[in-house]
Design a protein around this motif. Structure first.
Motif, PDB file in Angstrom:
ATOM      1  N   TRP A   1      -4.308   8.008 -10.810  1.00 18.83           N
ATOM      2  CA  TRP A   1      -3.402   7.530  -9.168  1.00 18.83           C
ATOM      3  C   TRP A   1      -3.059   6.492  -9.982  1.00 18.83           C
TER       4      TRP A   1
ATOM      5  N   GLY B   1       0.949   5.074  -9.999  1.00 24.73           N
ATOM      6  CA  GLY B   1       1.591   4.172  -9.878  1.00 24.73           C
ATOM      7  C   GLY B   1       2.513   3.145 -10.360  1.00 24.73           C
TER       8      GLY B   1
ATOM      9  N   LYS C   1       6.661   0.299  -3.502  1.00 31.03           N
ATOM     10  CA  LYS C   1       6.147   0.224  -2.570  1.00 31.03           C
ATOM     11  C   LYS C   1       5.088   1.838  -2.655  1.00 31.03           C
ATOM     12  N   SER C   2       5.965   2.336  -3.148  1.00 33.36           N
ATOM     13  CA  SER C   2       4.696   3.981  -4.053  1.00 33.36           C
ATOM     14  C   SER C   2       3.798   3.244  -4.801  1.00 33.36           C
TER      15      SER C   2
ATOM     16  N   GLU D   1       0.854   2.088  -3.400  1.00 34.37           N
ATOM     17  CA  GLU D   1       0.432   3.339  -2.573  1.00 34.37           C
ATOM     18  C   GLU D   1      -0.794   4.329  -3.734  1.00 34.37           C
ATOM     19  N   TYR D   2      -0.089   4.427  -4.429  1.00 29.78           N
ATOM     20  CA  TYR D   2      -1.209   4.848  -6.026  1.00 29.78           C
ATOM     21  C   TYR D   2      -2.169   4.364  -6.500  1.00 29.78           C
TER      22      TYR D   2
ATOM     23  N   LEU E   1      -4.020   1.970  -4.800  1.00 34.78           N
ATOM     24  CA  LEU E   1      -4.438   1.427  -3.672  1.00 34.78           C
ATOM     25  C   LEU E   1      -5.000   2.243  -3.772  1.00 34.78           C
ATOM     26  N   ALA E   2      -4.390   3.483  -3.580  1.00 35.59           N
ATOM     27  CA  ALA E   2      -5.685   5.208  -3.866  1.00 35.59           C
ATOM     28  C   ALA E   2      -6.911   5.109  -5.284  1.00 35.59           C
TER      29      ALA E   2
ATOM     30  N   SER F   1      -9.008   2.667  -4.056  1.00 39.16           N
ATOM     31  CA  SER F   1     -10.207   3.430  -3.482  1.00 39.16           C
ATOM     32  C   SER F   1     -11.607   4.444  -3.559  1.00 39.16           C
TER      33      SER F   1
ATOM     34  N   ALA G   1      -2.764  -3.566  -7.482  1.00 43.65           N
ATOM     35  CA  ALA G   1      -2.245  -3.990  -6.353  1.00 43.65           C
ATOM     36  C   ALA G   1      -2.009  -5.604  -5.890  1.00 43.65           C
TER      37      ALA G   1
END
Length: 225
Positions: free
Chosen positions: A131, A135, A145-146, A149-150, A152-153, A156, A168
Motif C-alpha cells: 500500500w 502511495g 490525493k490518491s 489514500e494509499y 493512510l491505508a 491503518s 501521510a
C-alpha cells in the motif's frame, strides 16, 4: 527529503500464513529473521543458506535471503534473483511480491513497482508495504490525493509502520490540510529518524512555524530509533 521511500522488507507472517516453512526448521528460521530485524544481515544470510541446502524449494527461505541482500548491501541483482526464485516456487507469496515492489521502487522502475504492489495486495490485502509503495507511485505521478489514500491505508493496516504516517503528513501538507498533517506528523515523530527529518524537510516547511509543530518535537524528546 520529502516523501520517504522505503528499504524495508515485508513481514513474513506466522504459521497460519501461506507457505510456512517446514516445522522442523522453523526455530532456526525464526532466529534468522531475528538477525535480519537486528541488522545482522550477513549472519542471517549464512544461517538461511544453510537451511536452503536442506530445503532448496522453501520459498520463504529464498525470499528472506533476498531481503538480506536488499537491506544490507543494496545488491539489487542478487535480491531480485532470490525474490524471483521464491515466486517460482510460490507465485502467490505476498512478501516476495511486496519485496520486488520495494526493490523496483528503489531502482526507479516505478511501473514495475506498482505492478508488484498490486499483486501483493491481491494475495494479502492487509500488508502495509505494498500500500505504501502504491502511495509513492501515485505521488510520483503528481496524484497527491490518491497517494494519500494509499499511505493512510498502509497506516491503518499497521499503525507501527511510521513511515506511512510521515508520508501521510507530507501529502496532507501539500494538499493544504495542515491540521491533519500535524496529527500524522505527531504519530511519525515518535521515531527519531523521522523526527529529525521533519526538522528540515522542505515539504513540511509550512508546518514548522506553528506552535503545535514545536510542541510535537519538544514533547517527543529522544523518542525511539
Amino acid at each position: 527529503m520529502g516523501f520517504k521511500d522505503i528499504k524495508q522488507t515485508a513481514k513474513i507472517g506466522g504459521r497460519k500464513a501461506k507457505h510456512p516453512v517446514n516445522a522442523e526448521i522453523e526455530p532456526v528460521y525464526e532466529k534468522a529473521l531475528a538477525l535480519i530485524d537486528s541488522g545482522e544481515h550477513e549472519k542471517a544470510r549464512r544461517v538461511l543458506m544453510g537451511l536452503v541446502e536442506l530445503y532448496p524449494d522453501e520459498p520463504r527461505l529464498l525470499n528472506s535471503i533476498g531481503a538480506t541482500y536488499f537491506q544490507e548491501e543494496g545488491d539489487a541483482v542478487e535480491a531480485e534473483r532470490y525474490f524471483r526464485e521464491a515466486l517460482k516456487r510460490a507465485p502467490d507469496l505476498s512478501p516476495a511480491l511486496a519485496n520486488l515492489s520495494s526493490l523496483f521502487g528503489s531502482l526507479e522502475r516505478f511501473d514495475e513497482a506498482a505492478e508488484y504492489a498490486r499483486r501483493a495486495i491481491k494475495y494479502n490485502p492487509e500488508s502495509a508495504i505494498p500500500w505504501m509503495n502504491l502511495g509513492l507511485y501515485y505521488v510520483r505521478l503528481g496524484d497527491l490525493k490518491s497517494g494519500l489514500e494509499y499511505f493512510l491505508a498502509a497506516y491503518s493496516f499497521d499503525d507501527g509502520y511510521l513511515p506511512a504516517a510521515y508520508n501521510a503528513a507530507c501529502a496532507l501538507t501539500e494538499l493544504g490540510r495542515t491540521d491533519e498533517a500535524l496529527e500524522y506528523l505527531k504519530k511519525a515523530a515518535v521515531k527519531k529518524r523521522l523526527r529529525e527529518g521533519a526538522l528540515d524537510d522542505p515539504v513540511l516547511a509550512p508546518l514548522r512555524e506553528s506552535q503545535e509543530f514545536k510542541e510535537i518535537i519538544a514533547a517527543i524528546g529522544e523518542g525511539r530509533e
